[in-house]
Design an enzyme around this catalytic site. Sequence first.
Site, mmCIF file in Angstrom:
data_model
loop_
_atom_site.group_PDB
_atom_site.id
_atom_site.type_symbol
_atom_site.label_atom_id
_atom_site.label_comp_id
_atom_site.label_asym_id
_atom_site.label_seq_id
_atom_site.Cartn_x
_atom_site.Cartn_y
_atom_site.Cartn_z
ATOM 1 N N ASP A 13 -35.556 -32.372 5.490
ATOM 2 C CA ASP A 13 -36.091 -31.064 5.929
ATOM 3 C C ASP A 13 -37.153 -31.297 7.001
ATOM 4 O O ASP A 13 -37.296 -30.507 7.952
ATOM 5 C CB ASP A 13 -36.669 -30.289 4.730
ATOM 6 N N HIS A 16 -36.487 -31.260 10.903
ATOM 7 C CA HIS A 16 -36.536 -30.058 11.778
ATOM 8 C C HIS A 16 -37.810 -30.055 12.634
ATOM 9 O O HIS A 16 -37.713 -30.041 13.859
ATOM 10 C CB HIS A 16 -36.430 -28.777 10.956
ATOM 11 N N HIS A 193 -35.831 -25.287 -4.526
ATOM 12 C CA HIS A 193 -36.312 -25.810 -3.234
ATOM 13 C C HIS A 193 -37.116 -24.697 -2.565
ATOM 14 O O HIS A 193 -36.580 -23.631 -2.264
ATOM 15 C CB HIS A 193 -35.078 -26.199 -2.403
ATOM 16 N N HIS A 195 -39.887 -22.978 0.301
ATOM 17 C CA HIS A 195 -40.530 -23.008 1.631
ATOM 18 C C HIS A 195 -41.780 -22.148 1.559
ATOM 19 O O HIS A 195 -41.851 -21.193 0.771
ATOM 20 C CB HIS A 195 -39.576 -22.525 2.727
ATOM 21 N N TYR A 284 -33.842 -17.472 8.147
ATOM 22 C CA TYR A 284 -33.730 -18.911 7.978
ATOM 23 C C TYR A 284 -34.930 -19.657 8.562
ATOM 24 O O TYR A 284 -35.243 -19.477 9.741
ATOM 25 C CB TYR A 284 -32.458 -19.353 8.725
HETATM 26 C C1 LIG Z 1 -29.920 -26.213 7.788
HETATM 27 C C2 LIG Z 1 -30.035 -26.801 6.420
HETATM 28 C C3 LIG Z 1 -31.291 -26.342 5.738
HETATM 29 O O1 LIG Z 1 -32.426 -26.907 6.377
HETATM 30 C C4 LIG Z 1 -31.213 -26.673 4.269
HETATM 31 C C5 LIG Z 1 -32.476 -26.306 3.609
HETATM 32 O O2 LIG Z 1 -33.332 -27.151 3.371
HETATM 33 C C6 LIG Z 1 -32.763 -24.903 3.313
HETATM 34 O O3 LIG Z 1 -31.854 -24.054 3.387
HETATM 35 O O4 LIG Z 1 -33.928 -24.628 2.995
HETATM 36 MN MN LIG Z 2 -35.337 -26.330 3.323
#
Ligand SMILES: CC[C@H](O)CC(=O)C(=O)O
Ligand SMILES: [Mn+2]
Length: 336
Positions: A13, A16, A193, A195, A284
């Site tokens: 991750d 990115h 997971h 963010h 996203y």
């Molecule tokens: C583009 C894949 C993406 O980064 C996967 C991920 O970690 C997410 O969806 O949070």
């Molecule tokens: Mn991610």
Amino acid sequence: MKAPRITDTSLRDGSHPMRHQFSSTQVQAVALALDEAGVPVIEVTHGDGLAGSSLQYGFSATSEMELIAAARVVCRQARIAVLLIPGIGTLKELEQAQECGAQIVRIATQCTEADISQEHFEFAKKLGMEAVGFLMMAHMRSPELLVQQARIMEAAGADCVYVVDSAGAMLPKDAHERVKALKEALGIEVGFHAHNNLGVAIGNSLAALEAGADQLDGCLRGLGAGAGNAPTELLAAVLDKMSLNPGLNIYKLMDAAEYVIAPMMPYQPLPSRDAITIGYAGVYSTFLLHAQRAGERYGIDPRIILTELGRRQAVAGQEDWILDVALELARGSLPT
Ligand SMILES: CC[C@H](O)CC(=O)C(=O)O
Ligand SMILES: [Mn+2]
């Protein structure tokens, strides 16, 4: 509650914000520090998964197979995981990754498209790999719908299914109810997971844990897309305080964050105004840098682009919409 297994995804991750420019030397330094701190799973891949290196997603500086092999040789106890998004990566790259030392594959689909992952799970199991499902953008769908999708992954051979808050759009209640629904419905492990776009990555991870999550993700210093992920060193300290430390050395993780990864980072991911907009609009996290670049090119506030993308419910793979939206806004064909 039981101590969760931690997967550190700084080297995936985190690819990115690094614009996929990790070198083998950097990967080895991070993997070694994580391994010595007791982290059991280290994910290493292009940010968009195997074969993500491309014009659409950004070219890697170093081949991911080289990075996987480089991480593998320095790890004494940690296992290497890779991310595979069916449609971007193929079975061929999965086999190569396994030959380079990957033992775990995390197979990621939009949370409504688990059916495209079946052959990938079956192949991973044939290769003798642990296979983890990754239901992305899980804030967009109800717990009931996620259960249906997770069952498809379970039937295909998944050892665990993750609820993935790709946009950092969930609040603790959202994380809790989704993980709880999967725990009640599945006979396999469940992961979460996070963010940090709304500043609650750690809170959401704890809510997931309370709901029964077996696995949680982190990144050193939060190095991940958007506002970053739950910082691994912070997660470890909080778990330790809760007497749920799964064997992590919290001082070593703090040192790894401060002295190993921070000097490599081009910037510190945080809930900046654009990243908050991502969480708020449910977009996203990986769209952040693309929207900022498009905004600069066309003289548009990235928040307006991101808000429009949220309204259109854009998902991964629709990166081309970012430029379209920016262009339409610049031409005045959309209200700002
Ligand atoms: C583009 C894949 C993406 O980064 C996967 C991920 O970690 C997410 O969806 O949070
Ligand atoms: Mn991610």
